[in-house]
Design an enzyme around this catalytic site. Structure first.
Site, PDB file in Angstrom:
ATOM      1  N   LYS A 116      39.782  30.801  10.776  1.00  0.00           N
ATOM      2  CA  LYS A 116      39.903  29.847   9.672  1.00  0.00           C
ATOM      3  C   LYS A 116      40.275  30.550   8.354  1.00  0.00           C
ATOM      4  O   LYS A 116      40.871  29.946   7.475  1.00  0.00           O
ATOM      5  CB  LYS A 116      38.595  29.071   9.471  1.00  0.00           C
ATOM      6  CG  LYS A 116      38.086  28.315  10.693  1.00  0.00           C
ATOM      7  CD  LYS A 116      38.905  27.082  10.997  1.00  0.00           C
ATOM      8  CE  LYS A 116      38.291  26.199  12.070  1.00  0.00           C
ATOM      9  NZ  LYS A 116      38.289  26.782  13.430  1.00  0.00           N
TER      10      LYS A 116
HETATM   11  C1  LIG Z   1      38.682  26.359  14.733  1.00  0.00           C
HETATM   12  C2  LIG Z   1      38.646  27.317  15.873  1.00  0.00           C
HETATM   13  C3  LIG Z   1      39.402  27.114  17.047  1.00  0.00           C
HETATM   14  C4  LIG Z   1      40.249  25.870  17.265  1.00  0.00           C
HETATM   15  O1  LIG Z   1      41.385  25.826  16.443  1.00  0.00           O
HETATM   16  P1  LIG Z   1      42.173  24.439  16.231  1.00  0.00           P
HETATM   17  O2  LIG Z   1      43.156  24.727  15.165  1.00  0.00           O
HETATM   18  O3  LIG Z   1      41.134  23.448  15.798  1.00  0.00           O
HETATM   19  O4  LIG Z   1      42.791  24.089  17.529  1.00  0.00           O
HETATM   20  C5  LIG Z   1      39.348  28.072  18.048  1.00  0.00           C
HETATM   21  N1  LIG Z   1      38.562  29.166  17.930  1.00  0.00           N
HETATM   22  C6  LIG Z   1      37.816  29.400  16.831  1.00  0.00           C
HETATM   23  C7  LIG Z   1      36.956  30.608  16.774  1.00  0.00           C
HETATM   24  C8  LIG Z   1      37.833  28.494  15.761  1.00  0.00           C
HETATM   25  O5  LIG Z   1      37.073  28.735  14.685  1.00  0.00           O
END
Ligand SMILES: *Cc1c(COP(=O)(O)O)cnc(C)c1O
Length: 506
Positions: A116
């Protein structure tokens, strides 16, 4: 470049407006009118540059109401490895080479150790600049309900950013000890973190209620504030994610693992469909992509969709060891449907109407053929996730987290099923130290129930480090000496008051 809604409203707006507004008036998501092309010559040019300049170049194609120097300055600040709060790798998003055709793109060297950060380190800067561009003089108060990772990444990204304040609500008994400490020790003068006595749903419903409350809007307007969100459907979060698909391709060219123009696969652990959608956009811009492999955990609603063309959220919800992928409705899928249906807002509207009324929809054959052209899908059980972590560490000496393990397993299944030997990049979304309990259980051949994500506590960081010889990432290691700053907890019905109190204190 202008933006339009996925639901067919013909209004076209510049990117600054799309970033400030978040959601279109007709309920749709903002999408760019067209996709700029990146030629192979341009790709060779940006391959010579550091990550931050690859980012400013690619973003400039979409954010045409921002100047190059603006974007360069935001990227240089966001993607730098020289400050204590910055990234811990000079490459920002380094590639780990497992063998000649398998690579892991590590997106977790940012301040919160999860992917993120790639978007949330820059999005707040884009938002502040957008406010100025559209003549908004009030300060944005960002509200976030979090089940764990997004809250900390948003706090870090917005910390002390001009003209913004941020308030994060987390469920008191719904996040791990590590996640909680990460949030309640957050520094910065414009941040606030509050526990909600309830579960994630209570926190999220509470935040939605605040957004829908006209009284609170009027009240905070008097203090010079307005409410805004930083969730993953915002264009300002999506556009920075396109960058690392190009960047990893550049790195493979630079390392002479591929020839310019040679196709690669990406395998993406998917939840809300934001990450993999950015990969699809990169492909539309001319990145040589063979397949985008969508990996799900036990909540395999997307696997079913890509296999059958039927999206059906009427199914059990499972809590798994990869909690960031536990999701039944992937919001960003709407943007993919828009492109697949030839930018037909009425088609997207009918799918979304069916989803909200019946909980399902079924796409036409044309749309399905286009989907199959680029996408492949698979899912990974809880047992296979654990086995993949153990196997990968024991046989290759490489430690991966639960989300990355899902993707790696699905990639291996894909290779086995198709015989494809195209160079492949697994998108690695979190540091294994973020999910210590599950990762340790995997290494120790213990099974792990879904509650393990909640059982993480700081003592396990050292244990995992000792067991594997890997260093605890600095921001997590520092937690043991961190003092909690935010100790307030409220009932769901007192969340509104917590917001107005916070603004009153500002
Ligand atoms: C948010 C997240 C995901 C999923 O990503 P999306 O963009 O929602 O598909 C996968 N792995 C981790 C560790 C995340 O924080």
């Amino acid at each position: 470049m202008l933006y339009q809604s996925t639901r067919g409203d013909s209004t076209k707006i510049p990117s600054a407006k799309a970033i400030v507004t978040g959601l279109a008036d007709d309920g749709g998501l903002f999408v760019p009118e067209t996709f700029p092309r990146i030629s192979s010559d341009t790709l060779k040019e940006i391959a010579k540059k550091p990550y931050s300049r690859r980012a400013s170049h690619i973003m400039s194609l979409f954010l045409s109401d921002f100047s190059s120097s603006e974007l360069e300055s935001y990227s240089d600040t966001a993607y730098n490895a020289s400050s204590a709060q910055g990234f811990r790798s000079p490459e920002i998003a380094p590639l780990y080479e497992m063998d000649n055709t398998t690579f892991f793109l590590e997106l977790w060297h940012g301040p919160t150790c999860a992917f993120k950060d790639m978007a949330l380190q820059i999005m707040p800067r884009l938002l502040t600049a957008s406010l100025k561009k559209i003549g908004e003089t009030r300060e944005a108060c960002i509200l976030v309900a979090t089940s764990g990772d997004t809250g900390k990444a948003a706090l870090c990204g917005f910390c002390d950013v001009d003209n913004t304040s941020i308030m994060v609500f987390y469920p008191e008994n719904g996040v791990s000890e590590v996640q909680k400490l990460q949030m309640i020790s957050q520094r910065g003068n414009n941040v606030n973190v509050v526990a909600v006595m309830g579960n994630f749903d209570d926190a999220q419903t509470g935040v939605k209620g605040i957004f829908a409350d006209e009284n609170i809007k009027t009240e905070i307007d008097k203090s010079g504030y307005f409410l805004s969100s930083a969730n993953s459907i915002n264009w300002g979060r999506l556009v920075p994610q396109i960058v690392y698909y190009f960047s990893s391709y550049c790195d493979l060219m630079n390392k002479e693992k591929i020839k310019p123009g040679e196709k690669v696969n990406f395998c993406v652990p998917t939840g809300n469909f934001g990450n993999i959608l950015a990969g699809y956009y990169a492909e539309k811009m001319g990145l040589p992509v063979n397949k985008l492999i969508c990996a799900s955990n036990k909540n395999d609603v997307l696997t079913q969709f890509i296999d059958t063309g039927v999206y059906d959220k009427n199914r059990p919800f499972y809590t798994t060891v990869s909690p960031s992928m536990d999701i039944l409705v992937s919001s960003n899928l709407e943007r993919l449907l828009f492109e697949l249906s030839g930018k037909d807002g009425s088609v997207v509207t009918s799918y979304m109407k069916s989803l909200s009324e019946k909980g399902n929809y079924s796409i036409s054959d044309n749309v399905k053929n286009e989907l199959k052209r680029v996408f492949y899908s698979g899912y990974c059980s809880e047992e296979d996730t654990m086995e993949t972590i153990r196997d990968t560490f024991n046989k290759k000496g490489y430690l991966i987290d639960t989300h990355t393990a899902v993707a790696y397993k699905v990639l291996k299944d894909y290779m086995g099923a198709t015989g494809d030997s195209t160079p492949s990049i697994v998108i690695s979304t979190a540091s294994p130290f973020k999910f210590c309990h599950a990762v340790l259980s995997a290494l120790n051949e213990k099974s792990s129930d879904g509650s393990s994500a909640i059982s993480d506590d700081v003592t396990l960081l050292e244990e995992l480090s000792k067991a594997t010889g890997n260093e605890v990432p600095l921001p997590l290691a520092a937690l043991t000496s961190e003092k909690p700053r935010f100790t307030e907890s409220v009932t769901p019905s007192n969340m509104k008051k917590a917001v107005t109190d916070f603004i009153g204190r500002r």
